[in-house]
Design a protein around this motif. Structure first.
Motif, short mmCIF file in Angstrom:
data_model
loop_
_atom_site.label_atom_id
_atom_site.label_comp_id
_atom_site.label_asym_id
_atom_site.label_seq_id
_atom_site.Cartn_x
_atom_site.Cartn_y
_atom_site.Cartn_z
N PHE A 56 0.83 -1.19 0.00
CA PHE A 56 0.00 0.00 0.00
C PHE A 56 0.87 1.25 0.00
O PHE A 56 1.93 1.30 0.61
CB PHE A 56 -0.93 0.00 1.22
CG PHE A 56 -1.94 -1.10 1.21
CD1 PHE A 56 -3.09 -0.99 0.45
CD2 PHE A 56 -1.74 -2.26 1.94
CE1 PHE A 56 -4.03 -2.01 0.43
CE2 PHE A 56 -2.67 -3.28 1.93
CZ PHE A 56 -3.82 -3.15 1.16
N LEU A 57 0.40 2.26 -0.69
CA LEU A 57 1.12 3.53 -0.76
C LEU A 57 1.05 4.23 0.59
O LEU A 57 -0.01 4.37 1.18
CB LEU A 57 0.50 4.41 -1.85
CG LEU A 57 1.13 5.78 -2.07
CD1 LEU A 57 2.53 5.62 -2.66
CD2 LEU A 57 0.27 6.62 -3.00
N ALA A 58 2.22 4.65 1.09
CA ALA A 58 2.25 5.39 2.35
C ALA A 58 1.58 6.73 2.18
O ALA A 58 1.76 7.42 1.17
CB ALA A 58 3.70 5.57 2.80
N LYS A 59 0.79 7.13 3.17
CA LYS A 59 0.02 8.37 3.07
C LYS A 59 0.19 9.21 4.31
O LYS A 59 0.43 8.70 5.41
CB LYS A 59 -1.46 8.07 2.83
CG LYS A 59 -1.72 7.35 1.51
CD LYS A 59 -3.19 7.20 1.21
CE LYS A 59 -3.40 6.53 -0.14
NZ LYS A 59 -4.84 6.44 -0.49
N ALA A 60 0.05 10.51 4.13
CA ALA A 60 0.12 11.47 5.22
C ALA A 60 -1.27 12.05 5.43
O ALA A 60 -1.77 12.79 4.57
CB ALA A 60 1.12 12.59 4.90
N PRO A 61 -1.92 11.75 6.55
CA PRO A 61 -3.27 12.28 6.77
C PRO A 61 -3.27 13.80 6.85
O PRO A 61 -2.36 14.41 7.42
CB PRO A 61 -3.70 11.64 8.10
CG PRO A 61 -2.42 11.24 8.76
CD PRO A 61 -1.45 10.91 7.66
N THR A 62 -4.31 14.41 6.28
CA THR A 62 -4.40 15.87 6.27
C THR A 62 -5.05 16.41 7.54
O THR A 62 -4.84 17.57 7.88
CB THR A 62 -5.23 16.34 5.07
OG1 THR A 62 -6.59 15.88 5.21
CG2 THR A 62 -4.65 15.79 3.77
N PHE A 98 -3.30 21.69 6.39
CA PHE A 98 -2.47 20.50 6.21
C PHE A 98 -1.18 20.61 7.03
O PHE A 98 -0.78 19.65 7.71
CB PHE A 98 -2.15 20.32 4.72
CG PHE A 98 -1.13 19.26 4.45
CD1 PHE A 98 -1.44 17.92 4.56
CD2 PHE A 98 0.16 19.61 4.08
CE1 PHE A 98 -0.49 16.94 4.31
CE2 PHE A 98 1.12 18.64 3.82
CZ PHE A 98 0.78 17.30 3.94
N ILE A 99 -0.54 21.77 7.00
CA ILE A 99 0.72 21.95 7.72
C ILE A 99 0.50 21.91 9.23
O ILE A 99 1.19 21.20 9.97
CB ILE A 99 1.39 23.27 7.31
CG1 ILE A 99 1.82 23.21 5.83
CG2 ILE A 99 2.59 23.57 8.19
CD1 ILE A 99 2.87 22.18 5.53
N VAL A 100 -0.47 22.68 9.73
CA VAL A 100 -0.68 22.77 11.17
C VAL A 100 -1.23 21.47 11.75
O VAL A 100 -0.82 21.03 12.83
CB VAL A 100 -1.60 23.96 11.50
CG1 VAL A 100 -1.90 24.01 12.99
CG2 VAL A 100 -0.96 25.25 11.06
N ASN A 101 -2.15 20.82 11.04
CA ASN A 101 -2.67 19.54 11.52
C ASN A 101 -1.56 18.50 11.60
O ASN A 101 -1.55 17.66 12.52
CB ASN A 101 -3.79 19.04 10.60
CG ASN A 101 -5.06 19.85 10.75
OD1 ASN A 101 -5.28 20.49 11.77
ND2 ASN A 101 -5.90 19.84 9.73
N GLY A 102 -0.64 18.53 10.65
CA GLY A 102 0.48 17.60 10.71
C GLY A 102 1.33 17.80 11.95
O GLY A 102 1.77 16.84 12.59
N ALA A 103 1.54 19.08 12.32
CA ALA A 103 2.36 19.38 13.50
C ALA A 103 1.65 19.04 14.80
O ALA A 103 2.25 18.48 15.72
CB ALA A 103 2.76 20.85 13.48
N GLY A 110 6.21 21.29 10.13
CA GLY A 110 6.02 21.75 8.76
C GLY A 110 6.57 23.13 8.50
O GLY A 110 6.74 23.94 9.41
N VAL A 111 6.84 23.40 7.21
CA VAL A 111 7.31 24.70 6.75
C VAL A 111 6.29 25.25 5.77
O VAL A 111 5.89 24.55 4.82
CB VAL A 111 8.69 24.59 6.07
CG1 VAL A 111 9.09 25.94 5.48
CG2 VAL A 111 9.73 24.09 7.05
#
Length: 534
Positions: A56-62, A98-103, A110-111
């Motif tokens: 499966f393709l690795a994914k980054a949740p938003t 996307f950036i802030v949720n990741g952090a 994120g940058v």
């Protein structure tokens, strides 16, 4: 002519006999042997050949409501995603989320690099979504970088490359160990240059650099005249392309999102409405409206004891959909208010979507029949969501109700009245919207009362908006004229999964509330008549 070809029997086997020359082998025994040989072959393959496993393709949740469902897990991890759309479509806001949720949620710093908005503007934008930029920066979870590019100050001389941007971006990434990057927007980076070959070369180099660093990136782009983007290359080198659109139909604005492509992954390919409000962005995947919701056997009171007795003595099924239909003044909202008050009395949260009256007006009117909704609104158990249908498009109404359900997490809901949606859409459009709404509420196990205004002068397209077939319980309220007096009556047209009364019963609305009269109506006067033009 020679003899015709005939099948030669195997050695040691007579026609019609067994291999040992004994009694004829029965068809059942031959079938059993054939099955045994098949099982032996299957066992051989299972032991000699390893089963194939899917990669499966690795994914980054938003972390954006609905978008992860559409993408089946998030954006491609360690790959670039192109987010393109016109002005005001929501590109920057989605990138920020996307950036802030990741952090905050997934431990991925994120940058955010902008070529258009100043740092103070970016901070204000982040703050409007409820994000504390200063705190995230101090904790080394976020870097907000503004690169000033003035077209009037750019002069072409020699070969152009992005080496300076790579150094600056690389330093920011290394400083906090960033895993996510947002670049907003790509056009501003090349706005002052005219060498198309150099632009295409550097665009490829940028996307390749992001992949080499293993960064999950969102790159925003403006819509082009003949391509998705201005240069027409970004959509081909991106692993995922998301198209945003802010559409105006009949003076009503609706934002829509579509995943154009997603390499190596299945995804929702349709257009989906999405909402931007003070809580951020949320997408409403239409595919989420399905028939996989559970069926709860528990029951709850309607708020009217005499009506409960007509429904087998226990009321509605939990998580079911109830339609209360009738002409103006028959008591639809009053019955819905009793339902809401009973839920609050049990300590359950209730959301009341009012499409024709304000919350203070509803509270005042219901107090006249002994229903005190004001105290429940003050306590926080009852939340009103009042807005005219014409204030939003159908999809926006749907998205706002879904957002309210997700945030408030009610057990009960009232939509009063659904017939008002006909003022902003055709019968089929309203029917499709209500179908999705009913399924979404069921999926969240919310018991919902829908009220519907019924008239005799319906046009054909309005008649198509009827949702009675979608409902689990249908209660019809009508007026009666008896000896010159105007009275009200009700009938339970259907109630799936339970025994219920089929008699037409009179009811009254008094200071004590909604009460069903015990004595049955005279059969000679129980014809339910609708006033013309009501």
């Amino acid at each position: 002519m020679g003899e015709p070809l005939r099948r030669r029997p195997r050695p040691g086997c007579d026609r019609g006999g067994s291999a040992s020359g004994g009694r004829p082998e029965s068809a059942l025994r031959r079938f059993a042997k054939r099955g045994e040989r098949a099982q032996n072959k299957l066992a051989f393959f299972r032991t000699k050949r390893p089963l194939m496993t899917a990669n499966f393709l690795a994914k980054a949740p938003t972390g954006i409501s609905g978008l992860d469902e559409m993408t089946m897990g998030g954006l491609p991890k360690g790959r670039p995603t192109l987010l393109c759309g016109g002005p005001g479509s929501g590109k920057t806001l989605l990138s920020m989320s996307f950036i802030v949720n990741g952090a905050l949620r997934y431990g991925e710093p994120g940058v955010f690099m902008s070529f258009e908005e100043r740092p103070e503007d970016l901070r204000a934008n982040f703050t409007s979504l409820g994000f504390d930029v200063d705190d995230l920066t101090k904790r080394e979870l976020l870097v907000v970088d503004h690169v000033r590019l003035e077209r009037s100050e750019i002069e072409e001389s020699g070969e152009y490359d992005l080496e300076g941007i790579f150094v600056r971006l690389g330093y920011a990434v290394d400083t906090i160990g960033a895993k996510r990057v947002a670049i907003d927007t790509i056009e501003a980076l090349f706005a002052g240059l005219s060498n198309e070959a150099a632009l295409r070369s550097e665009l490829r180099r940028l996307f390749g650099w992001l992949k080499e660093r293993g960064l999950t990136a969102i790159i925003t782009g403006e819509r082009g005249a003949s391509h998705l983007t201005r240069y027409g290359l970004e959509e081909y080198v991106s692993d995922c392309v998301i198209v945003l659109d802010n559409r105006i139909v009949d003076q009503l604005s609706t934002r829509r999102l579509r995943i154009l492509k997603y390499r190596g992954s299945a995804h929702g390919a349709d257009e989906y409405p999405f909402l931007i409000d003070e809580r951020g962005a949320s997408v409403l995947p239409i595919s989420s409206a399905g028939l996989d919701h559970s069926a709860c056997p528990e029951r709850m009171s309607t708020g009217v004891a005499s009506l409960d007795s007509m429904l087998g003595g226990e009321g509605y099924f939990v998580g079911s959909s109830i339609l209360v239909s009738g002409a103006a003044g028959t008591g639809k909202s009053s019955l819905a208010a009793h339902f809401a008050e009973a839920g609050c009395g049990r300590g359950e949260k209730v959301v009341y979507v009012a499409l024709e009256e304000s919350a203070p007006q509803i509270i005042r009117n219901m107090a006249s029949i002994g229903v005190d909704l004001g105290r429940w609104a003050t306590s926080g158990l009852l939340r009103f969501n009042a807005a005219r249908p014409s204030y939003y498009g159908l999809e926006t109404h749907l998205a706002k109700i879904l957002r309210e359900v997700q945030c408030f997490q009610p057990k009960l809901a009232v939509i009063d009245p659904i017939s008002s949606f006909l003022s902003i859409g055709s019968g089929r459009e309203v029917h499709a919207m209500l179908l999705r709404l009913a399924d979404i509420l069921k999926a969240h196990n919310v018991t919902t009362v829908f009220t519907e205004l019924v008239a005799t002068n319906l046009r054909r397209d309005e008649a198509e908006a009827s949702v009675s077939s979608l409902m689990d319980t249908w209660i019809s309220l009508r007026r009666l004229e008896i000896a010159g007096d105007a009275r009200r009556a009700l009938c339970i047209v259907k109630s799936r999964g339970m025994a219920h009364s089929r008699r037409v019963r009179e009811f009254v609305l008094e200071d004590a509330g909604f009460t069903v009269v015990d004595e049955p109506l005279d059969p000679s006067i129980t014809t339910l008549r609708q006033e013309p033009g009501a």
